[in-house]
Design a protein around this motif. Structure first.
Motif, PDB file in Angstrom:
ATOM      1  N   PRO B 219       6.174   7.845   4.265  1.00 28.84           N
ATOM      2  CA  PRO B 219       5.971   8.662   3.064  1.00 28.84           C
ATOM      3  C   PRO B 219       5.293   7.811   1.999  1.00 28.84           C
ATOM      4  N   PHE B 243      -2.664  -8.008   3.995  1.00 31.12           N
ATOM      5  CA  PHE B 243      -1.518  -8.463   4.789  1.00 31.12           C
ATOM      6  C   PHE B 243      -1.950  -8.867   6.198  1.00 31.12           C
ATOM      7  N   ILE B 254       3.316  -5.892  12.935  1.00 30.80           N
ATOM      8  CA  ILE B 254       2.550  -6.414  11.805  1.00 30.80           C
ATOM      9  C   ILE B 254       1.736  -5.284  11.164  1.00 30.80           C
ATOM     10  N   ARG B 256       2.470  -2.092  11.080  1.00 27.96           N
ATOM     11  CA  ARG B 256       3.353  -1.216  10.306  1.00 27.96           C
ATOM     12  C   ARG B 256       3.707  -1.847   8.966  1.00 27.96           C
ATOM     13  N   THR B 257       4.005  -3.129   8.984  1.00 32.22           N
ATOM     14  CA  THR B 257       4.308  -3.808   7.717  1.00 32.22           C
ATOM     15  C   THR B 257       3.096  -3.762   6.795  1.00 32.22           C
ATOM     16  N   VAL B 260       2.889  -0.510   5.109  1.00 33.85           N
ATOM     17  CA  VAL B 260       3.864  -0.405   4.020  1.00 33.85           C
ATOM     18  C   VAL B 260       3.373  -1.167   2.789  1.00 33.85           C
ATOM     19  N   TYR B 261       2.840  -2.373   2.972  1.00 26.34           N
ATOM     20  CA  TYR B 261       2.302  -3.106   1.819  1.00 26.34           C
ATOM     21  C   TYR B 261       1.145  -2.339   1.184  1.00 26.34           C
ATOM     22  N   TYR B 290       8.460  -3.328  -2.142  1.00 28.89           N
ATOM     23  CA  TYR B 290       8.464  -3.378  -0.676  1.00 28.89           C
ATOM     24  C   TYR B 290       9.891  -3.174  -0.165  1.00 28.89           C
ATOM     25  N   ARG B 291      10.829  -3.884  -0.771  1.00 25.59           N
ATOM     26  CA  ARG B 291      12.214  -3.750  -0.336  1.00 25.59           C
ATOM     27  C   ARG B 291      12.770  -2.362  -0.660  1.00 25.59           C
ATOM     28  N   ILE B 294      11.526  -0.036   2.047  1.00 22.89           N
ATOM     29  CA  ILE B 294      12.269  -0.165   3.307  1.00 22.89           C
ATOM     30  C   ILE B 294      13.594   0.598   3.193  1.00 22.89           C
TER      31      ILE B 294
END
Lengths: 308, 308
Positions: B219, B243, B254, B256-257, B260-261, B290-291, B294
């Protein structure tokens, strides 16, 4: 641990880009029950007409859904005819005949009055309140509503909101109810009106959950084909409430899992017309898609710390 | 590990429900660079006019963004005037003046030709292809495009797609490019055209990622106020590519992260006009959100096994 649901049992005529279906079994209480029954016992409070077909009654009984408080009245069953746009988030009501539903005055059996979990599907907030008042000591009361009641029965809705644990609405309804266009602001404002938890249903964009513990955002399960979105919201609520009743307790983690199970049930519902897909669904399929959903949304934390 | 971005550097005039901003710094390459620079070195290939302000040039240099290949030509800088609807997913272009951008013929420096990461922001697929051809041995090539090129430069776009690792488009563009209304089908069809990874940007509804390893749905970060959505897609791409460049290797986790970033960077961008929010952003804020992200999407697996 039982769930009581009050709401419509209906016959729906539906047009979507995928086709047309006449007088198929529908209604919020029906979708809710069939989805919830995978998790916990359910009984329906509702009303049908003389045309309600024995095969549908038998189907509910066969799934051990308690229909002793589903009254049969002279006249015809509630009928809704809807037409979906190519963008299936949008639909028009072609016609609506309340029929026996018009004089609906829900009365709970003594068993139902002692239920732990109560779901008030989308009927007038006046009736929803009256039903909630018949339940002695519920663990959790959830309700759905719609734009019509927000506009035309605001005082009754306000009174209801104060006693809800969970409210489910779609994004437009959340905006209308709160007067806030921004959904985060709308969510916070609605929590101030009473419900401990708000679930905003966004169709193909998933669900946004608000509670005192913060927000939880889940996408809808991406499907290759959506045949008929009817009942998605109610089977979402059924899966969600079913899981909560099964657990018998509530915390943020259980609630989030319940929302994911609700999402899974809704995703199956829309794969075919009416309840066709739900009725052939197996536990293995629910479990499979639950795991696929976790994989779909798992962001694999790989946080990289600042070089500073 | 360096990233090269080719694309517009612009002045934008923007109207949103929150206000109006005249001739603010904009452009895809600009948003991209400022977001990516938090993670990895970036150099811009672009063109500006004589009116490009020294303070903006200084700002880029101060952030150690390499602008040696940002040419200054006689004439005015690219200018775009856009007006957003109350539903900020929708906007109209009020006016568009290509100015010096019209004759843009990007030429990479020898350093840039040896870059590992290349982002081709939304310019003609012909130019994008020409730039990609100048890079000797890139680890990863990503590109953005838009409806205009899908409709008017299909052969050039098709040729470009075959050499892409990542394509970013919005949902309408994905539908237009694939000829499929359903996004899952559209995504699969586009992967057949060449890109190894497809990122479908859905504005306030987040991002849907397609790759051979399946789908990833995120989202958008729910914000209390969106002031100006301009640059969201480009700063998403900047955070994502930044990233990836920082990691120097690519796998599903990596990626997916990185998505998110990217989402985090986009969420900050839209909190204020132009790059105002990005320019005051700190690493602590990126890490904090970021946290939070998550936490927002973590479904706490609580799977309940079938009673069978």
């Amino acid at each position: 641990m039982g769930i009581v649901v009050v709401g419509s049992v209906a016959y729906d005529t539906v047009d979507t880009a995928s086709g047309h279906r006449d007088n198929a079994l529908g209604g919020a209480a029906t979708y809710f029950s069939i989805a919830a029954r995978f998790f916990a016992p359910v009984s329906i409070v509702g009303v049908v007409g003389e045309d309600f077909q024995p095969e549908h009654e038998r189907m509910l009984v066969d799934r051990r859904i308690d229909i002793r408080a589903m009254e049969r009245h002279p006249g015809k069953t509630f009928h809704w005819h809807g037409r979906y746009h190519e963008d299936m988030n949008k639909r028009d009501t072609v016609s609506l005949a309340l029929n026996v539903f018009e004089g609906f005055n829900p009365t709970l059996t003594p068993d139902q009055q002692r239920c732990d979990y109560l779901f008030l599907a989308n009927i007038s907030p006046e009736l929803q309140y009256r039903v909630a008042s018949q339940v002695t000591a519920p663990k959790l009361v959830a309700a759905d509503t719609m734009d019509f009641w927000i506009q035309n029965a605001r005082p009754q809705l306000t009174r209801l909101l104060e006693r809800l644990d969970i409210l489910t609405v779609n994004d437009e309804e959340a905006r209308m109810l709160s007067g806030e266009h921004n959904l985060v602001k709308a969510g916070r404002a609605i929590l101030q009106m009473g419900p401990k938890i708000l679930l905003v249903k966004r169709g193909e964009y998933g669900v946004l959950q608000f509670s005192k513990d913060g927000m939880f955002a889940v996408p809808a399960y991406p499907l290759e084909e959506v045949v008929d979105p009817t009942g998605a919201g109610d089977s979402f609520a059924g899966g969600m409430m079913g899981f909560l009743a099964r657990q018998g307790r509530l915390n943020e983690s259980i609630l989030r899992t319940a929302v994911v199970y609700g999402t899974v049930m809704a995703s199956y519902t829309v794969e075919n017309f009416s309840m066709d897909r739900l009725l052939e669904l197996t536990w293995e399929e629910i479990d499979y898609r639950y795991r696929a959903f976790i994989e779909l949304t798992d962001s694999h934390s790989n946080r990289w710390n600042s070089p500073s």
